[in-house]
Design an enzyme around this catalytic site. Structure first.
Site, short mmCIF file in Angstrom:
data_model
loop_
_atom_site.label_atom_id
_atom_site.label_comp_id
_atom_site.label_asym_id
_atom_site.label_seq_id
_atom_site.Cartn_x
_atom_site.Cartn_y
_atom_site.Cartn_z
N VAL A 46 0.84 -1.20 0.00
CA VAL A 46 0.00 0.00 0.00
C VAL A 46 0.87 1.25 0.00
CG1 VAL A 46 -1.76 1.29 1.29
CG2 VAL A 46 -1.90 -1.20 1.16
N CYS A 47 2.00 1.20 0.70
CA CYS A 47 2.86 2.37 0.87
C CYS A 47 3.27 3.03 -0.46
CB CYS A 47 4.10 2.01 1.69
SG CYS A 47 3.70 1.39 3.34
#
Length: 187
Positions: A46-47
């Site tokens: 997700v980062c």
């Protein structure tokens, strides 16, 4: 205790920024708006989508006089390696702060002690070094840079217009409210 309206606590950190390692501390924040954008770890899932979204909107933040600092507990060397190996992260032009000592993550109360990583925390800091917006997301929920941009505009507006407030869904240029006894019960 809430971090809202508190000053950023002292820190020293190394960032990877535009091909160089640079030093940063809390005093360098004074006089400008800043966003501290904590994320769990480099080389994750997700980062990079969040950091890429911030980059896609970075020029709009810069026009507002806002500097973005992404922060994880990785080292500045790891940030460079990620920057060099990921197409998405390779586009970043804002500083990537390293927090291997966990000082900054503890200062902003986002450190997950047992894992040694930071929560997904977003903090908007005003030119006086005071935190004006705090947002925390679960690790599996990504954030939206356009919504953050809207919130920064609202924070800047109410700072410049202290007798007004921004209602829900307020967008730049829309009507604000002036709290008064006459307004009570009329909304």
């Amino acid at each position: 205790m809430s971090l809202l309206n508190t000053e950023v606590k002292p820190f020293k950190a190394t960032a990877y920024h535009n091909g160089e390692f640079v030093e940063l501390n809390e005093e360098q924040l004074k006089g400008q708006w800043s966003i501290f954008f904590f994320y769990p770890a480099d080389f994750t899932f997700v980062c990079p989508t969040e950091l890429g979204d911030l980059q896609d909107n970075y020029e709009e933040f810069k026009k507002l006089g806002v500097e973005i600092y992404s922060v994880s507990t990785d080292t500045h060397f790891t940030h460079k390696a990620w920057h060099d190996s990921s197409e998405t992260i390779g586009k970043l032009t804002y500083p990537m702060l390293a927090d291997p000592t966990h000082t900054i993550s503890r200062n902003f109360e986002v450190l997950i002690e047992e894992d040694g990583i930071a929560e997904r925390g977003t903090f908007v800091v005003d030119p006086d070094g005071k935190i004006q917006i705090v947002e925390l997301n679960a690790g599996n929920i990504g954030r939206n840079a356009e919504e953050l941009l809207r919130k920064v505009k609202a924070a800047q507006y109410v700072r410049a217009n202290p007798n007004e407030v921004c209602p829900a869904k307020w967008e730049e240029g829309e009507e604000t409210l002036s709290p008064s006894l006459d307004l009570v019960g009329k909304i």
